[in-house]
Design a protein around this motif. Structure first.
Motif, short mmCIF file in Angstrom:
data_model
loop_
_atom_site.label_atom_id
_atom_site.label_comp_id
_atom_site.label_asym_id
_atom_site.label_seq_id
_atom_site.Cartn_x
_atom_site.Cartn_y
_atom_site.Cartn_z
N GLU A 93 0.91 -1.11 -0.05
CA GLU A 93 -0.14 -0.05 -0.02
C GLU A 93 0.76 1.27 -0.12
N THR A 94 1.80 1.23 0.52
CA THR A 94 2.92 2.26 0.68
C THR A 94 3.36 2.72 -0.66
N LEU A 95 3.58 1.82 -1.70
CA LEU A 95 4.00 2.20 -2.92
C LEU A 95 3.14 2.92 -3.84
N ARG A 96 1.73 3.12 -3.54
CA ARG A 96 0.95 3.92 -4.23
C ARG A 96 1.39 5.58 -4.15
N ALA A 97 2.23 5.89 -3.16
CA ALA A 97 2.72 7.29 -3.24
C ALA A 97 3.58 7.58 -4.23
N TYR A 98 4.02 6.54 -4.96
CA TYR A 98 5.02 6.53 -5.85
C TYR A 98 4.91 6.57 -7.21
N THR A 99 5.47 7.32 -8.23
CA THR A 99 5.26 7.25 -9.60
C THR A 99 6.23 6.06 -10.11
N PHE A 117 2.19 -5.71 -8.45
CA PHE A 117 1.44 -4.66 -7.71
C PHE A 117 1.63 -3.44 -8.65
N CYS A 118 3.02 -3.14 -8.78
CA CYS A 118 3.11 -1.82 -9.47
C CYS A 118 2.35 -1.99 -10.93
N ASP A 120 -0.45 -3.26 -11.75
CA ASP A 120 -1.68 -3.19 -11.67
C ASP A 120 -2.03 -1.99 -11.11
N GLU A 121 -1.18 -1.13 -10.79
CA GLU A 121 -1.58 0.29 -10.17
C GLU A 121 -1.14 1.20 -11.03
N ILE A 123 2.30 1.90 -11.73
CA ILE A 123 3.55 2.59 -11.41
C ILE A 123 4.53 1.96 -12.17
#
Length: 142
Positions: A93-99, A117-118, A120-121, A123
Motif C-alpha cells: 500500500e505504501t508504493l501507491r505514493a510513488y510514480t 502490484f506496480c 496493476d496500479e 506505477i
C-alpha cells in the motif's frame, strides 16, 4: 530528452530500494536529473565490501544502515529535489505514493510481488542487479 519527458520527470516521486554501489549510482543520477522527490530505503548495515563500490560510505559508517548514512549525502547533490529516507518494512500500500519504484539487489520472490502490484496500479517499475561483471535489469513502464 524531449520537453514532454522532462515535464513527466519533474512530476515523478521515485522510491529506490537498495543502496549498494548500483543503488547509490542510480539515486545520484535520479536526483541530479531533477525529479519531484526521491525516497530511499535500505536498512542493510554497511560492510567493508560496500566500501569498494558505494562511494557515499566511509569506514566510520560501517555497521550503520546504508540508507541512513547515504540519504543526507545524496540530498546535498540537488537542493531542488527533496530526498527522504524510510526504514522498516515496505508494504504494498505504501508504493501507491510513488510514480516509479526501483529495486536493487532484492530477492526474486519480492521483485515478482512488487512488480505485479506496480503493474496493476500503473506505477513504473525497474528492478536491477549487478554481480561482478554481470548485470540484469527489468523495466515495466506499463
Amino acid at each position: 530528452m524531449g520537453h514532454e519527458a522532462q515535464k513527466r520527470m519533474a512530476k515523478s516521486n521515485v522510491l529506490i530500494v537498495g543502496l549498494n554501489g548500483l543503488g547509490v549510482e542510480t539515486a545520484k543520477n535520479v536526483i541530479l536529473a531533477g525529479v519531484k522527490s526521491v525516497t530511499l530505503h535500505d536498512d542493510t548495515p554497511s560492510t567493508m565490501n560496500d566500501l569498494s563500490s558505494q562511494f557515499y560510505l566511509t569506514e566510520a559508517d560501517l555497521g550503520r544502515p546504508r540508507g541512513e548514512v547515504s540519504g543526507p549525502r545524496l540530498a546535498e547533490l540537488n537542493p531542488h529535489v527533496p530526498v527522504n529516507v524510510i526504514t522498516g518494512d515496505i508494504h504494498l500500500e505504501t508504493l501507491r505514493a510513488y510514480t516509479v519504484v526501483v529495486l536493487i539487489e532484492i530477492p526474486l520472490t519480492e521483485q515478482l510481488l512488487i512488480s505485479q502490484f506496480c503493474h496493476d496500479e500503473g506505477i513504473m517499475f525497474i528492478s536491477s542487479d549487478v554481480r561482478g561483471v554481470f548485470s540484469s535489469i527489468f523495466c515495466d513502464f506499463g
